[in-house]
Each structure stands twice: as structure tokens, then as C-alpha cells.
Design an enzyme around this catalytic site. Structure first.
Site, PDB file in Angstrom:
ATOM      1  CD1 TRP A   1     -19.359  45.479  48.994  1.00 55.67           C
ATOM      2  CD2 TRP A   1     -19.081  46.996  50.602  1.00 55.67           C
ATOM      3  NE1 TRP A   1     -20.615  45.907  49.392  1.00 55.67           N
ATOM      4  CE2 TRP A   1     -20.471  46.839  50.365  1.00 55.67           C
ATOM      5  CE3 TRP A   1     -18.667  47.909  51.567  1.00 55.67           C
ATOM      6  CZ2 TRP A   1     -21.446  47.549  51.061  1.00 55.67           C
ATOM      7  CZ3 TRP A   1     -19.635  48.626  52.266  1.00 55.67           C
ATOM      8  CH2 TRP A   1     -21.005  48.442  52.006  1.00 55.67           C
ATOM      9  CG  ASP A   2     -19.956  42.197  52.872  1.00 52.08           C
ATOM     10  OD1 ASP A   2     -20.016  42.917  51.867  1.00 52.08           O
ATOM     11  OD2 ASP A   2     -20.839  41.380  53.176  1.00 52.08           O
TER      12      ASP A   2
ATOM     13  CD  GLU B   1     -26.407  45.101  47.136  1.00 49.24           C
ATOM     14  OE1 GLU B   1     -27.268  44.193  47.129  1.00 49.24           O
ATOM     15  OE2 GLU B   1     -25.295  44.972  47.675  1.00 49.24           O
TER      16      GLU B   1
ATOM     17  CE  LYS C   1     -29.859  43.794  50.065  1.00 45.74           C
ATOM     18  NZ  LYS C   1     -28.968  43.053  49.144  1.00 45.74           N
TER      19      LYS C   1
END
Length: 844
Positions: free
Chosen positions: A375-376, A505, A617
Site C-alpha cells: 500500500w506504500d 504493525e 512501529k
């Protein structure tokens, strides 16, 4: 952040003045070149010492069966990994039978440079041979942006002060020997101290099966079929020799894994010999290798007919056009300017000729993340493309359109309607074996639709929306409609989404993740809006779409109702938005006392340990505040940023750019600059110690967004172009081009003014801090900027919790043992049952 003796500042070049083998992996990434289809790491042409001899082709992959220790229905079954293609960069030089070997050679001069203005890698060496002869060896290498399949490498050798025998050996080498084979079967280092899930996997058997190979005169070729995926590849090289020296006829050979052409030169003192190597790579999902060899030969023939000089000129012309529409300038800040341009170049090298293929997390610069698309692309890379090179954005979205059949299949597998895009993939199938941090990231659906909306609004390309994009919008909305459920409480109905993972995450499979919910709300509303827009603009096209997708006329209304009722977590006690419905019930991880050698946490702590704590994260809520900024008040953004920033480890390179943008927006300009600098140099200074695996392409895209949307304050909520600049005090000016609809804008921001110039196209309407302005076609408008007041010195941080007391004076401390250090926590519970973490101003 960089050794400026070795890597001096140059605003248009990345220069290395001293060879070192100690960080070859990082410099191979730094000096990698590519065009989005074909990528070559910055290996030296001698082809000997390297961290990774890398040549990568977008989408060229092998598949393998994922072996789960315990299987369950719906787990990903087939993994994919990018395959290292045969190495065509090798051109070895021998003088009087002595090889140039960089780690032992006496190099009196050395410079390697990536010319960002021209898109060419150069290297210059003055070598004193063991017999005392001085030899100049110059190399130029490019991967063509004009010719998608073409690369070129040119070696020029001049013996300055004596006659000598010179040999130039040009080779194609498949480095897979069945022992140290690049590929994937299990994670590298699995079960050992160096385990790192961010790295590519490796096979223990051959994956490139030799097919045809040829050598005819100076032309050589190799071809392969990938063992399991069935993909095919051919590489062809041909050569042109230019010299006044005597050259013997080329000799060489070709076998299954090596092809070679050798040129013997009787070099006279001061007379150069130049060998130009034309390379072509072609791949396919199934076309026979003989056909691919023919295609590669045609590519080579065209390039050789034009000549090397024409290829270099075409590259320079292409790059000039790229910089005209993409360059972000920071006058007077050459060190930052150099790094900014390097990051922007990486976006071109990852995306320009992807041509309806995906944009991998490492582009085509390395093997990290196995060459997967995430999805970056949609959140971090596509905005840059939409506002500078819209066709690249369109191509990236077409990749998602082509994946719809697989996404529909995946949704059915998970008992949902519509489509569910994979979290990580190459061929459209989910490749993530760990569902908690993979498949559960349903937000990928909303991210894709968000990118679609951004592209359409920035470009005005409703044709793409109505013909292909509408299918994406509808199918992603359908998933949210079935994934979510209704709940009635106190006479009010609300819509909830449970069992998902947001961008963070370190917190997985939760209920009502804020980011997921607000993005799903956007997705539902945009789908409904697009369906109605299509019905109004082109009823015939609407009917075709409704028939194709079996769209019920009432679906769009139902999407709006669900969107309006979507649950958005909020804590009245703390005045913040919880990351999910249970996030505030967890204890706080003591980041300040976590040793540096235990970071990133994912490499040193079991997931269950991490999941029990408030620790991030990467930015999650904060990312939502940026993407859906018109849905939150300035006060809410400030409160949320203050709460979550101290909890964010930054273990993901996706985080710093977002933190920079929000820090600038809420007034923490120094902190914004700190995060921006971290993102800017994440690869150039190897800040995450994994730049050797390839460029962090999403972070590079985020650098552009941090400049334009962070310091430049640009937003486009609801299709309205707005600016609220937050320029760092030390920057005299920030300039950037911007494509808006059919118009090309140039924006220049100083402390006192914002100037918008329409270089081409129509009038552009925009707002600056709430005031409406019009930049006329062919003209400009200068907007005065009111003083924003002093920059805040920092941001709140979690206190030394063991020193904090509740209002009644009581102190509750809980020591939780981990594998490294105890974490002391204050569990302050208010009368509503919320977990409260006190904060104090950050001043350090």
C-alpha cells in the site's frame, strides 16, 4: 549525516571520492540506476566484490509454496519473490594481463558520481598498474527512460605513458549456481540471530532454467524460464569498439550461465579505446524465449543504429523534462538540495517505466521485501506522480485494476463481498504468510481508492474513473459494507469494523482501528459519489457498469448511511482519538529505556510481547490526521499528535515523513525539520541499517510530500487546492512545480509571500489560509503571508511514569519483565475506566 570528505555536497550529483569495500551494499543502492522496469545496482563493472550483484526486472518473479507450521483456511498459500536477472554490467579490464581489482589496485584518482541532471552513472579511475603504467579508465552507465528495455555501459581505457596490451572482457553472467541461489523458499536467516523479515528469501535449488544461448561476433545472449512461475527472460548484448589502436577480432563463447566477448587491444600511449555495450532485457509471463531474444535484438538494433551519443542525449532530454515538472528547490541549502534530488530521482527510477506494473517497496534497486508491491505506492508514491507525472499515476492505478479478479477471489475467500487487495504481492495473489500484520490490513482497499480519488481530482481524468476506476471504487466499498456491522446503543445506531490491523504493525487484529474506519468512511462516500457522478455524466456508461458489476441501485445510498454511522473512537477523558477501541487499556512501552541494540523491536521481541503495549512501529492515527485532515479540528490534531508521537518508535521508514508533516501543521517546526531530515537521509546515511537491500521508495515519495504538504502546506481535500505554508526559519525560500488539472503551476514560498505562477493552462483557483485567490493563465499572483508566530520548541513526551501520582497521591507501578529490561508503568485509571498517560512538555 554523511561523510562529506567521501561524499561531498553537490546539488546535482551524488559523488563518491574514495573507494571503500566496507559499505558496498549501501553504495550499491546509492548508485543504483533504473527506469521502473529494469534496474541495476551500483556494482562496479569488474563484477568481483559486491554485497549483491543485482539486476532486477519489475514483476519478474518465482513462486513457491508457503509452508505454515499450522495451516488454517484462507491462509496465503503461494509466495512470490523477485528474481535476480543475469548480470550484464560486467566489463573487466586487463593491462598487460593484470586485472583491475578495486580492493587491491593502486588508484591515484577515483570518483564515482550519479549525475542526477542527466540520469547517468559515471566512474573515473587513474590506476597505476603493478608495472608502473598509468591507466585512465572511465565508465558511463545508464538505464534508458526512453527505451524501456535498454541499458548501456561504456568503458574507455587510455594508457597514458606507455604502450600496453589491453584486454576488455564483456560478459553476461547468471549468478545462480545452485548453492548460493537468490530467490525464495524460507526467510533469510530464519531461526537465527540475523533473522530479518524485511529481507528477500532464498532458494536452495536452481530457479532460472537455461534455454537458448548464442554468441555471434560481438553479440551474445542468454535466456531462461523460471522453474515454477513459468516466466521467461532473455538478455542480449552487442558492442561497438571505437579506437585508433589495433584491435583483434573479438573472441568469446556462450553457455547456459555465461556469455563472453573479449576484445584484445594493442594500445598506444595516450590513445583511448572505448567499448560501448548495448544491453536489452525482455521478460514475459509465458512467451517462448526465442521470441524474447528476437525482441531484445530489435531493441539493440535500434539503439546501435542511433548510436551511443544519441542514447545519452535522449536520456538528458528526458531528465530535463522530468526536473522541469518535479524539481523541488531549497535555495541556499545545497546539502539538503542534493539529498532531495536524489530522493526524487529514486521515484523516477522506480516508477517511470513501470507501465501498468506495480511499484515495489524497493523499486528495482534491490531485493528487499522480495520485490513486493504494498500500500506504500498508493499513499506515499502516487501523490508525487499525480501532481508531477499523471501518466505514471494512471499506470500504477491500472495495475490495481488488472488485479481486481484476484482481489475479488480473495474477498470471497474471506467471506466478504466486493474485492480485497493483497497486502503484499507481485502477481496479484496475497503473499503475506503472517495474516495478523498482512491480510488483516484491510485498509489497503481504502488506500487504493484514496489514491484513485487523488489522481482523478488532481488530473481531472474522469475518463479513467468512469471506465476503470469505478470498478475499484465500487468493489472496495462493497467489502466495507459486508465487513462492518451495525450496533445499537442508547437509541443510536453505529457501524463498526472489527478484527483489522491498521498501518501500525505493532498493534494487530483490533476493533475499530481509527485509521481504518476513517479511510473506509472516505472509501464508502467516494464510491457513492462516483456512482452518482457517472449516472449523471454518462447514463449509458453507468448502465454498462451496473450490468458489469451487478450493482443494485440502492447500494450507493447504503454506503452513505454506513459511512455516516461509522464508529470513530474518541476518549473524552483524554481528549484524543484512541488508535482502536482497546488501545488505551494497554500499558505504555518504556521507549526511553529500551536499549538501542534492541531496536527495531520486531527483531528482538516476540509479537505477543509488543502487542500488549502502547507502542507504535509507525504513525497510524497521525497518518489518518493527514490524509483525512478536513475531518479533524486543529485542536484534535494537536492533542492526538502530542499523545502518539512519544509512543512511535519510527521502526518503519514510513513514519518520519508523516510525523514531519503533522509536526509542521500543529506548530512544531523544529521537530518537523528533525523528522524530515531523518526521512531525507534514511538511505543516504543508512539510518535504518538496511539500505543495502534497496531504496526505501515510499520514504522517498514521502520526502516530496513532506516538502510540498508539510512545509508548503498544500492540501486538496474535497478537490479544493489550498495552502498553509510552514517554512523552516532557516530556509529563505521553497519552490516546487505542481500539476493541477490541465494547468502547470510554479509555487514559490518565502517567509512573507506565496507566489503562484501558471506556466501553462487555464486560471487556477486556490485558497491560502482561508482566503480565495486566482492565478491567471500565463500570469501570477503574489499572496502575502501573515506571521504564524514563534515555532514551538518541541512536543510533549511521556513522563518518567514511576514519578507520577494520581490526584489522590496514590502511585501504581507495575514491572513487566521482558527478554531485555523491565518496563515500569503507571496504570492511571480515571472514573470512566480509561487508561491515562500523563505528559509533560518536551524541551530536550
Amino acid at each position: 549525516m554523511m561523510d562529506r570528505d567521501r561524499f561531498p555536497v553537490d546539488p546535482w550529483r551524488l559523488v563518491e571520492t574514495r573507494y571503500s569495500a566496507s559499505d558496498e551494499g549501501v553504495t550499491e543502492t546509492m548508485f543504483a540506476i533504473g527506469n521502473g522496469y529494469l534496474g541495476m545496482r551500483g556494482n562496479h563493472p569488474e563484477g568481483r566484490h559486491a554485497h549483491e550483484h543485482g539486476t532486477f526486472i519489475n514483476g519478474f518473479h518465482e513462486t513457491f509454496a508457503i509452508r505454515h507450521a499450522e495451516q488454517a483456511y484462507g491462509f496465503a498459500e503461494v509466495g512470490q519473490t523477485i528474481v535476480n536477472a543475469p548480470d550484464g554490467k560486467i566489463m573487466r579490464v586487463y593491462v598487460d594481463d593484470e586485472p583491475l581489482t578495486l580492493d587491491v589496485a593502486e588508484m591515484r584518482e577515483y570518483e564515482r558520481s550519479l549525475d542526477m541532471r542527466e540520469g547517468v552513472l559515471h566512474r573515473h579511475i587513474l590506476w597505476r598498474t603493478p608495472s608502473g603504467k598509468n591507466v585512465v579508465i572511465d565508465m558511463d552507465r545508464l538505464v534508458s527512460f526512453d527505451e524501456r528495455h535498454l541499458a548501456l555501459e561504456q568503458i574507455s581505457v587510455t594508457v597514458l605513458d606507455a604502450d600496453a596490451s589491453v584486454v576488455i572482457s564483456s560478459q553476461l553472467v547468471n549468478r545462480q549456481d545452485g548453492g548460493d541461489v537468490y530467490g525464495a523458499a524460507k526467510p533469510a536467516g530464519h531461526g537465527s540471530a540475523d533473522f530479518d523479515p524485511r529481507k528477500a528469501e532464498r532458494f536452495v535449488e536452481r530457479i532460472l532454467v537455461p534455454q537458448e544461448h548464442h554468441r555471434t561476433g560481438s553479440q551474445i545472449s542468454l535466456s531462461y524460464r523460471v522453474a515454477r512461475s513459468g516466466m521467461t527472460l532473455a538478455v542480449v548484448a552487442d558492442h561497438v569498439v571505437e579506437t585508433d589502436n589495433a584491435v583483434e577480432a573479438a573472441d568469446g563463447f556462450a553457455d547456459g550461465d555465461t556469455a563472453k566477448v573479449v576484445f584484445h587491444v594493442e594500445a598506444k600511449a595516450g590513445v583511448p579505446t572505448t567499448v560501448t555495450k548495448f544491453l536489452a532485457y525482455h521478460t514475459s509471463r509465458s512467451v517462448p524465449t526465442r521470441e524474447l531474444i528476437d525482441r531484445a535484438r530489435r531493441t539493440i538494433r535500434r539503439a546501435m543504429d542511433q548510436g551511443a551519443d544519441a542514447v545519452f542525449r535522449a536520456q538528458a532530454v528526458w531528465m530535463n523534462a522530468f526536473w522541469e515538472r518535479s524539481d523541488v528547490q531549497i535555495p541556499g541549502q545545497d546539502a539538503l538540495q542534493q539529498a532531495v534530488r536524489w530522493n526524487l530521482l529514486q521515484l523516477a527510477q522506480a516508477a517511470a517505466r513501470a507501465d501498468s506494473m506495480g511499484i515495489a517497496a524497493k523499486g528495482v534497486s534491490g531485493s528487499g521485501y522480495s520485490g513486493h508491491y504494498f500500500w506504500d505506492t498508493e499513499i506515499y508514491v502516487l501523490p508525487f506522480m499525480a501532481y508531477t507525472s499523471p501518466m505514471w499515476a494512471r499506470n500504477a492505478l491500472r495495475m490495481r485494476s488488472l488485479m481486481l479478479p484476484s482481489a475479488r477471489k480473495r474477498a470471497r475467500q474471506l467471506n466478504e463481498a466486493g474485492a480485497l487487495f493483497p497486502w503484499r504481492t507481485i502477481n496479484g495473489e496475497e503473499a503475506s504468510a503472517y495474516y495478523a500484520a498482512g491480510t488483516a490490513q484491510y485498509h489497503i482497499n481504502a488506500d487504493v481508492t484514496y489514491a484513485l480519488a487523488k489522481y482523478v481530482r488532481a488530473s481531472g481524468d474522469t475518463d479513467f474513473l468512469f471506465n476503470e476506476g469505478i470498478d475499484i471504487a465500487v468493489e472496495t466499498a462493497r467489502l466495507w459494507a459486508t465487513l462492518g456491522f451495525w450496533r445499537s446503543m442508547n437509541g443510536e445506531d453505529s457501524f463498526h469494523i472489527h478484527g483489522v490491523t491498521g498501518p501500525d504493525e505493532y498493534t494487530t487484529v483490533v476493533n475499530d482501528n481509527l485509521f481504518t474506519n476513517i479511510m473506509a468512511r472516505f472509501n464508502l462516500r467516494y464510491a457513492a459519489e462516483s456512482v452518482r457522478e457517472l449516472a449523471s455524466a454518462d447514463p449509458a456508461a453507468y448502465d454498462r457498469m451496473a450490468d458489469r458489476l451487478k450493482l443494485d441501485p440502492t447500494e450507493a445510498d447504503a454506503w452513505d448511511v454506513a459511512a455516516d454511522a461509522l464508529s470513530i473512537p474518541y476518549s473524552d477523558a483524554l481528549g484524543i482519538h484512541p488508535q482502536d477501541s482497546a488501545f488505551l487499556e494497554k500499558e505504555v512501552w518504556d521507549l526511553e529505556n529500551t536499549p538501542a541494540d534492541k531496536r527495531p523491536l520486531l527483531l528482538h521481541f516476540h509479537p505477543l510481547v509488543i502487542y500488549r503495549f502502547q507502542v507504535l512501529k509507525q504513525a497510524d492515527v497521525v497518518l489518518g490526521l493527514f490524509l483525512q485532515g478536513d475531518q479533524f479540528t486543529p485542536e484534535q490534531k494537536r492533542a492526538d499528535f502530542d499523545y502518539y508521537d512519544p509512543l512511535t518508535t519510527g521502526d518503519s521508514t514510513l513514519s518520519a515523513v508523516v510525523q514531519s508533516i503533522l509536526a509542521a501543521e500543529v506548530g512544531y517546526r523544529d521537530l518537523a525539520m528533525h523528522y524530515f531530515t531523518d526521512a531525507l537521509f534514511v538511505d543516504l546515511a543508512d539510518l535504518h541499517h538496511n539500505a543495502a537491500d534497496g531504496v526505501h521508495v515510499a520514504s522517498a515519495g514521502g520526502v516530496w510530500t513532506a516538502l510540498v504538504s508539510g512545509f508548503g502546506g498544500m492540501r486538496d481535500h474535497r478537490g479544493a487546492l489550498t495552502f498553509d505554508p510552514r517554512l523552516p526559519i532557516t530556509w529563505p525560500e521553497l519552490r516546487f512545480p505542481l500539476r493541477w488539472g490541465q494547468s502547470q503551476l510554479d509555487i514559490a514560498i518565502t517567509a512573507d509571500t506565496l507566489t503562484a505562477t501558471v506556466r501553462e493552462g487555464e486560471d487556477v483557483i486556490f485558497h491560502v489560509r482561508g482566503e480565495r485567490y486566482v492565478a491567471p493563465a500565463g500570469g501570477r499572483v503574489v499572496v502575502p503571508l501573515a506571521d504564524q508566530g514563534p515555532s514551538l520548541s518541541g512536543r510533549p513526551s511521556v513522563r518518567e511514569l514511576e514519578d507520577q501520582r494520581l490526584e489522590d497521591g496514590s502511585l501504581i507501578s507495575v514491572s513487566v519483565p521482558t527478554s531485555t529490561t523491565p518496563i515500569t508503568l503507571l496504570d492511571a485509571i480515571n472514573d470512566e475506566g480509561h487508561h491515562h498517560t500523563p505528559t509533560q512538555p518536551y524541551t530536550g
